[in-house]
Enzyme design. Structure first.
Site, PDB file in Angstrom:
ATOM      1  N   GLU A   1       1.886   3.585   3.080  1.00 51.24           N
ATOM      2  CA  GLU A   1       2.379   3.053   4.250  1.00 51.24           C
ATOM      3  C   GLU A   1       3.760   3.091   4.190  1.00 51.24           C
ATOM      4  O   GLU A   1       4.555   2.140   4.075  1.00 51.24           O
ATOM      5  CB  GLU A   1       1.757   1.640   4.482  1.00 51.24           C
ATOM      6  CG  GLU A   1       0.400   1.496   4.538  1.00 51.24           C
ATOM      7  CD  GLU A   1      -0.383   0.407   4.591  1.00 51.24           C
ATOM      8  OE1 GLU A   1       0.160  -0.803   4.709  1.00 51.24           O
ATOM      9  OE2 GLU A   1      -1.757   0.173   4.486  1.00 51.24           O
TER      10      GLU A   1
ATOM     11  N   HIS B   1       0.802  -1.062   0.024  1.00 50.95           N
ATOM     12  CA  HIS B   1      -0.017   0.209   0.010  1.00 50.95           C
ATOM     13  C   HIS B   1       0.852   1.317   0.032  1.00 50.95           C
ATOM     14  O   HIS B   1       2.002   1.427   0.963  1.00 50.95           O
ATOM     15  CB  HIS B   1      -0.946  -0.073   1.403  1.00 50.95           C
ATOM     16  CG  HIS B   1      -2.111  -1.217   1.136  1.00 50.95           C
ATOM     17  ND1 HIS B   1      -2.348  -1.679   2.525  1.00 50.95           N
ATOM     18  CD2 HIS B   1      -2.661  -1.617   0.097  1.00 50.95           C
ATOM     19  CE1 HIS B   1      -3.126  -2.896   1.768  1.00 50.95           C
ATOM     20  NE2 HIS B   1      -3.418  -2.694   0.544  1.00 50.95           N
TER      21      HIS B   1
ATOM     22  N   HIS C   1       3.001  -3.691   6.845  1.00 51.67           N
ATOM     23  CA  HIS C   1       1.784  -2.761   6.732  1.00 51.67           C
ATOM     24  C   HIS C   1       1.897  -1.796   7.733  1.00 51.67           C
ATOM     25  O   HIS C   1       2.682  -1.925   8.739  1.00 51.67           O
ATOM     26  CB  HIS C   1       0.610  -3.384   6.299  1.00 51.67           C
ATOM     27  CG  HIS C   1       0.394  -4.096   5.301  1.00 51.67           C
ATOM     28  ND1 HIS C   1      -0.290  -3.658   4.221  1.00 51.67           N
ATOM     29  CD2 HIS C   1       0.883  -5.449   4.933  1.00 51.67           C
ATOM     30  CE1 HIS C   1      -0.376  -4.633   3.126  1.00 51.67           C
ATOM     31  NE2 HIS C   1       0.409  -5.594   3.558  1.00 51.67           N
TER      32      HIS C   1
ATOM     33  N   GLU D   1       1.363  -4.964  11.161  1.00 56.58           N
ATOM     34  CA  GLU D   1       0.995  -3.704  11.046  1.00 56.58           C
ATOM     35  C   GLU D   1       1.706  -2.852  12.169  1.00 56.58           C
ATOM     36  O   GLU D   1       1.759  -3.030  13.274  1.00 56.58           O
ATOM     37  CB  GLU D   1      -0.476  -3.841  11.571  1.00 56.58           C
ATOM     38  CG  GLU D   1      -1.549  -4.404  10.596  1.00 56.58           C
ATOM     39  CD  GLU D   1      -1.748  -3.619   9.286  1.00 56.58           C
ATOM     40  OE1 GLU D   1      -1.279  -2.488   9.101  1.00 56.58           O
ATOM     41  OE2 GLU D   1      -2.696  -3.979   8.422  1.00 56.58           O
TER      42      GLU D   1
END
Length: 218
Positions: free
Chosen positions: A8, A5, A133, A203
């Site tokens: 990010e 992404h 991420h 994350e």
């Protein structure tokens, strides 16, 4: 690997810092030297370079998540982490090209996901895959496309044990991916579902948008 992404950016910094750490400590740290000498390590810091370049273009952030595909209907971008072939399009993604979770016209329709597929397919010795991420400080493991747990009890115990151990090191929260939200066609479900690779989504920091969200600064 990092930067599926575009916005990010920390997710590309982390694999680059890992590479720097390994190089700096190889030959002086006995454990790092042993690990590097006894394993094949592959680092892909930026899966979505076109999206990243757009996100920082003009000297400001654009909140770009997807790649830069020109879709039918005049929209732009496919969510690369909804474009993998395993259980593609079964929930937590969209057929609408304007959606941030647009899954693309078909599995592996994008050059970026096709490149990752071909790389993994051509390296049958891969055992672990980490996809970075941001944000939320979580360690996620399959399944993401459904709430049911992995049916292989031995593998499930292994995933849980690995995630729990890694969480002891960085104080993140370990959990099944779908406990966060349903997402089909993602990297880790595909890696495990197709290749039985123990795959995790990290994350990274910050823990919330109040700590900077996608753009926490240096």
């Amino acid at each position: 690997m990092g930067n599926h992404h575009a916005r990010e950016h920390v997710s590309a910094e982390m694999p680059l810092m890992l590479l720097q750490y390994l190089v700096k400590n190889y030959g002086t740290d006995a454990e790092i030297t042993r690990l590097v000498d006894s394993r094949d390590l592959y680092i892909i810091p930026m899966v979505n370079p076109d999206g990243v370049e757009y996100d920082i273009s003009g000297g400001r952030y654009h909140m770009q998540r997807k790649n830069m595909r020109k879709n039918n209907g005049g929209t732009t971008g496919v969510d690369l982490n909804r474009n993998y072939g395993f259980m593609w399009g079964t929930g937590g993604s969209s057929k609408d090209g304007s959606s941030d979770v647009y899954m693309g016209p078909k599995p592996f329709s994008e050059p970026e996901t096709a490149a990752i597929r071909d790389f993994v397919d051509s390296h049958p010795n891969l055992k672990v895959l980490l996809s970075y991420h941001t944000y939320s400080e979580l360690i996620l493991y399959p399944w993401g496309h459904k709430y049911d747990a992995i049916s292989d009890e031995k593998d499930l115990k292994t995933f849980s044990a690995m995630a729990t151990k890694m969480a002891e090191w960085n104080n993140y929260k370990p959990q099944q991916s779908s406990d966060l939200y349903i997402a089909s066609g993602d990297t880790t479900d595909w890696a495990y579902g197709t290749h039985k690779i123990f795959a995790f989504t990290f994350e990274l920091s910050p823990s919330s948008q109040w700590g900077g969200g996608f753009y926490p600064g240096q």
